[in-house]
Design an enzyme around this catalytic site. Structure first.
Site, PDB file in Angstrom:
ATOM      1  N   PRO A   2      43.235  35.817  40.505  1.00 36.73           N
ATOM      2  CA  PRO A   2      42.277  35.960  41.520  1.00 36.73           C
ATOM      3  C   PRO A   2      41.377  37.240  40.930  1.00 36.73           C
ATOM      4  O   PRO A   2      42.144  38.383  40.451  1.00 36.73           O
ATOM      5  CB  PRO A   2      42.767  36.406  42.820  1.00 36.73           C
ATOM      6  N   GLU A   3      40.050  37.403  40.814  1.00 36.19           N
ATOM      7  CA  GLU A   3      39.411  38.404  40.545  1.00 36.19           C
ATOM      8  C   GLU A   3      38.831  38.955  41.613  1.00 36.19           C
ATOM      9  O   GLU A   3      39.113  38.844  42.923  1.00 36.19           O
ATOM     10  CB  GLU A   3      38.211  38.132  39.534  1.00 36.19           C
TER      11      GLU A   3
END
Length: 271
Positions: A2-3
């Site tokens: 996840p960014e």
């Protein structure tokens, strides 16, 4: 992994269910994440009202009067808000049971995530203290990038992904931003002018805001707090499209490895 947009989407998804609610119970099924879940967290968080749900870079901060839980989703972690009677699955390692009859559940198949606790200012925690500015804040601009890039010979992609320079520009969004800004990812950071860095900063904000609006990018493991996937994947112009025509000029998109990460670019549009 996840960014920033995925983490911000998670924050927005869980905040309405957590803020102003009391943690009635903390259930730890597996302490062995990237770092062991502190025993102190179980005792300190019980009975506390969550006053704010914030984000710093890719860290989520659950603030209470007693202290702050610092959560990182690692490579494959996700947070879900569920009815408190929901049976846990194999990779459900932590529950915060709330006074609302719901719970916040951390699922992390690879166990690279983290749940830590601090009684001090979380922004001074060793994991957060040296981080650069948020890319959506006024502290991030082209002038800063230009100033810090002087004399740097390494690829600009590595430079903009350095969390001491700016947080949240992970591999996916660095690819997309460099493409839209017309900057070759292998170009030396110190050989890019002030005007081009100003354009990069503006484009970065646009890309991240678009991604947040779409709910983040789903590639492997990320899901919303409500279980739905992120939809920015359909907007990606270069990442994952090596060998396909450039959406701007039609040239074949190339792929290389920079800093052990896949980089896709247009040899014609980016220089």
């Amino acid at each position: 992994m996840p960014e920033l947009p995925e983490v911000e989407t998670t924050r927005r998804g869980i905040e309405p269910y957590l803020r102003d609610h009391v943690v009635m119970q903390v259930i730890v099924r597996e302490r062995r994440l990237r770092w062991p879940i502190p025993v102190e967290l179980v005792q300190a968080l019980r009975g506390q009202r969550i006053e704010a749900v914030e984000r710093r870079a890719k860290y989520l901060l659950l603030r209470t009067r007693a202290g702050t839980a610092i959560v990182h989703l690692g490579m494959s972690g996700s947070l879900r808000v569920l009815p408190d009677a929901t049976a846990p699955g194999k990779h459900d390692h932590l529950d915060l049971v709330l006074d609302s009859g719901q719970l916040l559940r951390l699922r992390d198949p690879r166990r690279f995530g983290a749940v830590l606790w601090t009684r001090d200012d979380p922004l001074r925690h060793p994991l957060l203290a040296e981080l650069g500015p948020e890319p959506l804040s006024a502290a991030f601009d082209g002038a800063r990038l230009y100033r810090l890039s002087r004399g740097r010979r390494g690829p600009v992609k590595n430079f903009v992904m350095d969390n001491r320079i700016v947080v949240g520009l992970g591999n996916i969004y660095a690819n997309e931003t460099l493409f839209r800004a017309g900057i070759h990812p292998l170009r030396a950071a110190g050989r890019i002018g002030a005007a081009r860095y100003e354009k990069f900063a503006d484009v970065a904000r646009t890309v991240l805001l678009e991604a947040i609006a779409k709910g983040g990018t789903t590639l492997r493991d990320f899901t919303h707090a409500d279980g739905n996937p992120g939809y920015f994947r359909i907007e990606l112009e270069v990442y994952g499209h090596a060998g396909e025509p450039c959406p701007s000029c039609g040239a074949t998109l190339k792929q290389t490895v920079i800093g052990q990460r896949s980089s896709v670019y247009c040899p014609h549009c980016q220089h």
